[in-house]
Design an enzyme around this catalytic site. Structure first.
Site, PDB file in Angstrom:
ATOM      1  N   ALA A  73       0.819  -1.210   0.000  1.00  0.00           N
ATOM      2  CA  ALA A  73       0.000   0.000   0.000  1.00  0.00           C
ATOM      3  C   ALA A  73       0.855   1.264   0.000  1.00  0.00           C
ATOM      4  CB  ALA A  73      -0.940   0.007   1.194  1.00  0.00           C
ATOM      5  N   THR A  74       2.030   1.220   0.579  1.00  0.00           N
ATOM      6  CA  THR A  74       2.902   2.391   0.565  1.00  0.00           C
ATOM      7  C   THR A  74       3.224   2.786  -0.881  1.00  0.00           C
ATOM      8  OG1 THR A  74       3.900   1.786   2.666  1.00  0.00           O
ATOM      9  CG2 THR A  74       5.150   3.319   1.293  1.00  0.00           C
ATOM     10  N   ASN A 153      -5.935   3.055  10.300  1.00  0.00           N
ATOM     11  CA  ASN A 153      -5.092   1.986  10.836  1.00  0.00           C
ATOM     12  C   ASN A 153      -4.891   2.072  12.344  1.00  0.00           C
ATOM     13  OD1 ASN A 153      -3.619   4.289   9.576  1.00  0.00           O
ATOM     14  ND2 ASN A 153      -1.943   3.445  10.788  1.00  0.00           N
ATOM     15  N   GLN A 181      -6.644  -1.130   5.200  1.00  0.00           N
ATOM     16  CA  GLN A 181      -7.293  -1.727   6.378  1.00  0.00           C
ATOM     17  C   GLN A 181      -8.723  -2.167   6.092  1.00  0.00           C
ATOM     18  OE1 GLN A 181      -5.936  -2.390   9.318  1.00  0.00           O
ATOM     19  NE2 GLN A 181      -4.047  -1.212   9.211  1.00  0.00           N
ATOM     20  N   HIS A 203      -0.799  -7.969   3.319  1.00  0.00           N
ATOM     21  CA  HIS A 203      -0.383  -8.466   4.633  1.00  0.00           C
ATOM     22  C   HIS A 203      -1.288  -8.050   5.777  1.00  0.00           C
ATOM     23  CE1 HIS A 203       1.765  -5.000   6.655  1.00  0.00           C
ATOM     24  NE2 HIS A 203       1.789  -4.540   5.421  1.00  0.00           N
ATOM     25  N   THR A 242       9.762  -7.327 -12.563  1.00  0.00           N
ATOM     26  CA  THR A 242       9.199  -8.667 -12.739  1.00  0.00           C
ATOM     27  C   THR A 242       8.133  -8.903 -11.686  1.00  0.00           C
ATOM     28  OG1 THR A 242      11.329  -9.424 -13.566  1.00  0.00           O
ATOM     29  CG2 THR A 242       9.779 -11.124 -12.841  1.00  0.00           C
ATOM     30  N   CYS A 328       4.784   2.102  12.855  1.00  0.00           N
ATOM     31  CA  CYS A 328       5.809   3.065  12.459  1.00  0.00           C
ATOM     32  C   CYS A 328       6.072   4.056  13.589  1.00  0.00           C
ATOM     33  CB  CYS A 328       5.383   3.828  11.219  1.00  0.00           C
ATOM     34  SG  CYS A 328       4.212   2.963  10.183  1.00  0.00           S
TER      35      CYS A 328
END
Ligand SMILES: *Cc1c(COP(=O)(O)O)cnc(C)c1O
Length: 394
Positions: A73-74, A153, A181, A203, A242, A328
C-alpha cells in the site's frame, strides 16, 4: 496454557493464513517462470497471474486492466498521489487529504508540497470522521485529487466513502482511497462508491508481505497516471519490475478467503471486540478513541488515564502482544498524530492502546485478555496513586 503471546496487533500486520501459504507454494520452486517469458514456464505463471488479477478486480467490481500490482500500500499510495500530481499538472496543483491519514499518504503529500504543490490537510471531527461540508468547501478549480483513507489503521474508523465519492465526482476531482485496512472487512465496490484510485495490500488480510495493488479507473472517466518506477515496462508501463508471482497468487487467495468469510467473521469479531470493550468501559478514566459505530469490527483504541503506556505494555509481556498505535510510530514514542487530530491532549494521546482482533484469535484468548487487562491497569494505577477525576472527561 499459552506458549506464545496472544497476538492482538492485527492493524500492524496479520499472520498468513495456511491456505494462502499452500496456494503460494508451487510458485517458488516449481512454477518459477517469468510471466513475461515466451515459453511454457512463462505461460503457466502468466496464466496464474491473469486469474489472480481477475479475482482481485472482481472483488472490487473493477476490470482486470484496472489493477496494477505494487509492493504494497505504501507504493500504491505513492504511485496514486505522485502519479496523479504529475499527470494533471495542466489542471492544477492542489490536493486535499486528511490529517489522520497514514504516513504513506501524508509523506508523499509533504514531498509534493516541497515541489510547489498546495496541499490541504483537512481536520477530522472528534469521532475521527471527516466533515463532508468542509471537504466540499475545500475543493477549488485547481484541485486535482482528494485522498481519504477507507478505514483508519489506528482507530479503525470508516470514512463515508460513498458521500466523498459523490462530492468528488460532482466537482470532477479524482478520489483516491487508501483501503489497506478496509479491503475484505467492508464491501468496496469502486463503481458504487465512485472511487477512482484505491490502494490495497495483502499483509493486513492474512496474505504475504511485500505485495499490494493500485486500482486505477479506466471505465468511464479514465484516470491518467505518470509512471513512478521506470524499467522493463510491466503493468502497462506504469510499474516496472518482474511480477512477484508467489506473492500475487497469495494476495488473490487471501482476498478470496477474506471476502467469502466477511460477514460471519465481522459478526464474530464484533462480539469479541464488544466483550473486550465492556470489560474496560466499566473502569474509570478510559476514553474510547474514534467513533464506535463506524468502525472496523476487530478494532479498539482507547486512552487510559493514570498509567504509563510502556509500563503497561511491559506488564502484559510476554502474555499479550499489542501496541499503542501504528507500528511506524511506536518506536518513536511520539504522541499519535491521529489521536491528536481527535483533540486528545498529549498525555492521553501517548497513553493509548490499540487492540486489533483478527481471524485467529479465539474466544479463550479474549477471555484471558478480559481477565488480565483491567487487573494490570488497576495495579499500575495503584502504584501511581492515581485517583479518577470527579468530572468525567470524554
Ligand atoms: C499498513 C498500511 C499501509 C502500508 O502498507 P504496506 O503494504 O505495508 O506498504 C498504508 N496505509 C494503511 C492504512 C495501512 O494500514
Amino acid at each position: 496454557m499459552l506458549n506464545k503471546p496472544i497476538y492482538l496487533d492485527c492493524q500492524a500486520t496479520t499472520p498468513m493464513d495456511e491456505r494462502v501459504y499452500e496456494a503460494m507454494k508451487p510458485y517458488f520452486c516449481d512454477r518459477f517462470g517469468n510471466p513475461g517469458s515466451p515459453h511454457q514456464y512463462g505461460w503457466e505463471t502468466a496464466a496464474a497471474i491473469k486469474q489472480a488479477r481477475n479475482l482481485i478486480a472482481e472483488a472490487i467490481n473493477a476490470s482486470s486492466e484496472e489493477i496494477l500490482f505494487t509492493s504494497g500500500a505504501t507504493e500504491a499510495n505513492n504511485l496514486a498521489i505522485k502519479g496523479v500530481a504529475e499527470a494533471y499538472l495542466n489542471k492544477g496543483k492542489h490536493i486535499i487529504t486528511v490529517t489522520t491519514e497514514h504516513s504513506a499518504v501524508l509523506s508523499p503529500c509533504q514531498y509534493l508540497e516541497s515541489l510547489g504543490f498546495e496541499i490541504t490537510y483537512l481536520p477530522v471531527q472528534t469521532n475521527g470522521l471527516l466533515d463532508l461540508d468542509q471537504l466540499e468547501k475545500a475543493i477549488k478549480p485547481t484541485t486535482i485529487l482528494v485522498s481519504v483513507m477507507a478505514a483508519n489503521n489506528e482507530i479503525g474508523v470508516i470514512q463515508p466513502l460513498k458521500e466523498i465519492g459523490a462530492i468528488c465526482r460532482q466537482h470532477q476531482v479524482l478520489f483516491h482511497t487508501d483501503a489497506a485496512q478496509a479491503i475484505s472487512k467492508i464491501p468496496l465496490d469502486v463503481n458504487d462508491l465512485q472511487i477512482d484510485l484505491m490502494s490495497l495490500t495483502a499483509h493486513k488480510i492474512y496474505g504475504p508481505k511485500g505485495i499490494g495493488a493500485l486500482y486505477v479507473r479506466q471505465q468511464g472517466q479514465k484516470v491518467r497516471l505518470a509512471t513512478q518506477l521506470h524499467g522493463g515496462g510491466q503493468e502497462q508501463n506504469l510499474r516496472s519490475g518482474t511480477l512477484a508471482v508467489p506473492q500475487i497468487i497469495g494476495f488473490a487467495k487471501a482476498l478470496e478467503l477474506g471476502i467469502q468469510a466477511m460477514e460471519t467473521e465481522n459478526q464474530r469479531l464484533l462480539q469479541l471486540r464488544n466483550q473486550l470493550w465492556q470489560s474496560l468501559e466499566s473502569l474509570p478514566g478510559i476514553h474510547l478513541n474514534g467513533d464506535f459505530q463506524h468502525r472496523l469490527a476487530g478494532n479498539l483504541n482507547f486512552s487510559i488515564e493514570g498509567v504509563d503506556i510502556s509500563s503497561l505494555l511491559a506488564a502484559l509481556t510476554p502474555k499479550i502482544a499489542l501496541s499503542s498505535g501504528s507500528a511506524c510510530a511506536s518506536a518513536s514514542r511520539k504522541p499519535s498524530h491521529v489521536l491528536q487530530a481527535l483533540g486528545r491532549d498529549r498525555q492521553l494521546a501517548l497513553n493509548s492502546l490499540r487492540l486489533g482482533i483478527g481471524r485467529f484469535n479465539t474466544q479463550q484468548e479474549i477471555d484471558f485478555v478480559v481477565e488480565q487487562l483491567p487487573v494490570v491497569i488497576n495495579s499500575l494505577r495503584k502504584a501511581n496513586h492515581w485517583q479518577p477525576l470527579v468530572i468525567k472527561r470524554n
